[in-house]
Scaffold this motif. Sequence first.
Motif, PDB file in Angstrom:
ATOM      1  N   GLN A 185       0.835  -1.212   0.000  1.00 58.18           N
ATOM      2  CA  GLN A 185       0.000   0.000   0.000  1.00 58.18           C
ATOM      3  C   GLN A 185       0.865   1.255   0.000  1.00 58.18           C
ATOM      4  O   GLN A 185       0.527   2.231  -0.672  1.00 58.18           O
ATOM      5  N   LYS A 186       1.963   1.234   0.726  1.00 58.10           N
ATOM      6  CA  LYS A 186       2.884   2.384   0.710  1.00 58.10           C
ATOM      7  C   LYS A 186       3.400   2.638  -0.697  1.00 58.10           C
ATOM      8  O   LYS A 186       3.702   3.771  -1.058  1.00 58.10           O
ATOM      9  N   ASN A 187       3.497   1.564  -1.481  1.00 60.78           N
ATOM     10  CA  ASN A 187       3.977   1.673  -2.857  1.00 60.78           C
ATOM     11  C   ASN A 187       2.855   1.918  -3.861  1.00 60.78           C
ATOM     12  O   ASN A 187       3.080   1.867  -5.059  1.00 60.78           O
ATOM     13  N   GLY A 188       1.636   2.161  -3.357  1.00 58.39           N
ATOM     14  CA  GLY A 188       0.533   2.544  -4.227  1.00 58.39           C
ATOM     15  C   GLY A 188      -0.439   1.449  -4.611  1.00 58.39           C
ATOM     16  O   GLY A 188      -1.360   1.696  -5.400  1.00 58.39           O
ATOM     17  N   LEU A 189      -0.272   0.244  -4.101  1.00 60.08           N
ATOM     18  CA  LEU A 189      -1.208  -0.833  -4.419  1.00 60.08           C
ATOM     19  C   LEU A 189      -2.580  -0.537  -3.837  1.00 60.08           C
ATOM     20  O   LEU A 189      -2.699  -0.148  -2.682  1.00 60.08           O
ATOM     21  N   GLN A 190      -3.615  -0.713  -4.635  1.00 58.05           N
ATOM     22  CA  GLN A 190      -4.988  -0.509  -4.180  1.00 58.05           C
ATOM     23  C   GLN A 190      -5.634  -1.861  -3.928  1.00 58.05           C
ATOM     24  O   GLN A 190      -5.782  -2.673  -4.848  1.00 58.05           O
ATOM     25  N   LEU A 191      -6.010  -2.084  -2.669  1.00 51.55           N
ATOM     26  CA  LEU A 191      -6.650  -3.336  -2.298  1.00 51.55           C
ATOM     27  C   LEU A 191      -8.153  -3.275  -2.541  1.00 51.55           C
ATOM     28  O   LEU A 191      -8.748  -2.199  -2.511  1.00 51.55           O
ATOM     29  N   LEU A 192      -8.724  -4.438  -2.756  1.00 50.44           N
ATOM     30  CA  LEU A 192     -10.172  -4.550  -2.921  1.00 50.44           C
ATOM     31  C   LEU A 192     -10.833  -4.285  -1.576  1.00 50.44           C
ATOM     32  O   LEU A 192     -10.561  -4.984  -0.604  1.00 50.44           O
ATOM     33  N   PRO A 193     -11.697  -3.266  -1.484  1.00 51.32           N
ATOM     34  CA  PRO A 193     -12.362  -2.983  -0.201  1.00 51.32           C
ATOM     35  C   PRO A 193     -13.378  -4.076   0.141  1.00 51.32           C
ATOM     36  O   PRO A 193     -14.209  -4.448  -0.677  1.00 51.32           O
ATOM     37  N   ILE A 194     -13.278  -4.576   1.362  1.00 52.12           N
ATOM     38  CA  ILE A 194     -14.176  -5.617   1.855  1.00 52.12           C
ATOM     39  C   ILE A 194     -15.160  -4.959   2.814  1.00 52.12           C
ATOM     40  O   ILE A 194     -14.756  -4.184   3.684  1.00 52.12           O
ATOM     41  N   PRO A 195     -16.454  -5.265   2.702  1.00 51.57           N
ATOM     42  CA  PRO A 195     -17.449  -4.602   3.561  1.00 51.57           C
ATOM     43  C   PRO A 195     -17.273  -4.959   5.039  1.00 51.57           C
ATOM     44  O   PRO A 195     -16.861  -6.064   5.392  1.00 51.57           O
ATOM     45  N   GLN A 196     -17.613  -4.003   5.876  1.00 50.32           N
ATOM     46  CA  GLN A 196     -17.465  -4.152   7.318  1.00 50.32           C
ATOM     47  C   GLN A 196     -18.258  -5.337   7.859  1.00 50.32           C
ATOM     48  O   GLN A 196     -17.818  -6.007   8.798  1.00 50.32           O
ATOM     49  N   ASN A 197     -19.410  -5.626   7.282  1.00 53.96           N
ATOM     50  CA  ASN A 197     -20.226  -6.726   7.804  1.00 53.96           C
ATOM     51  C   ASN A 197     -19.526  -8.078   7.685  1.00 53.96           C
ATOM     52  O   ASN A 197     -19.816  -8.994   8.445  1.00 53.96           O
ATOM     53  N   TYR A 198     -18.581  -8.220   6.763  1.00 51.85           N
ATOM     54  CA  TYR A 198     -17.805  -9.452   6.656  1.00 51.85           C
ATOM     55  C   TYR A 198     -17.058  -9.713   7.970  1.00 51.85           C
ATOM     56  O   TYR A 198     -17.016 -10.845   8.453  1.00 51.85           O
TER      57      TYR A 198
END
Length: 123
Positions: A19-32
């Motif tokens: 992430q520091k290098n700019g990778l964008q992770l798939l957002p996972i919903p809070q209810n998970y």
Amino acid sequence: MQHIALATSDIFSTLEQLQKNGLQLLPIPQNYYHDLEARYALEPALLERMQSLNVLYDQSPEGEFFHAYTQTFDDLFFIEIVERRGAYQGYGAVNAPIRIAAQTRLYKESLRTLSTPPRFRPD
């Protein structure tokens, strides 16, 4: 090829560095994560760290499996980062519907905000 998986011995440090290098992770919903809390006896601090880095989880009697996904790019392609603890032999298949729903939600959001839709088209 839809995706590749890369193994790490410390998923949390790996994801933080990516992430520091700019990778964008798939957002996972809070209810998970609320569901995980109900199903497994995970420490609250671990659940919080998993949520902050969008890490998915599975376990078996043999071990644990932590994994996270990048956002899709170049049509349907994405990268999965995985960490196995113990002798877990599966692939986190229980989380496939979560990943697909998260990818679909992100795609639909992008349609509302972009003038040119991305090329990813969920099934």
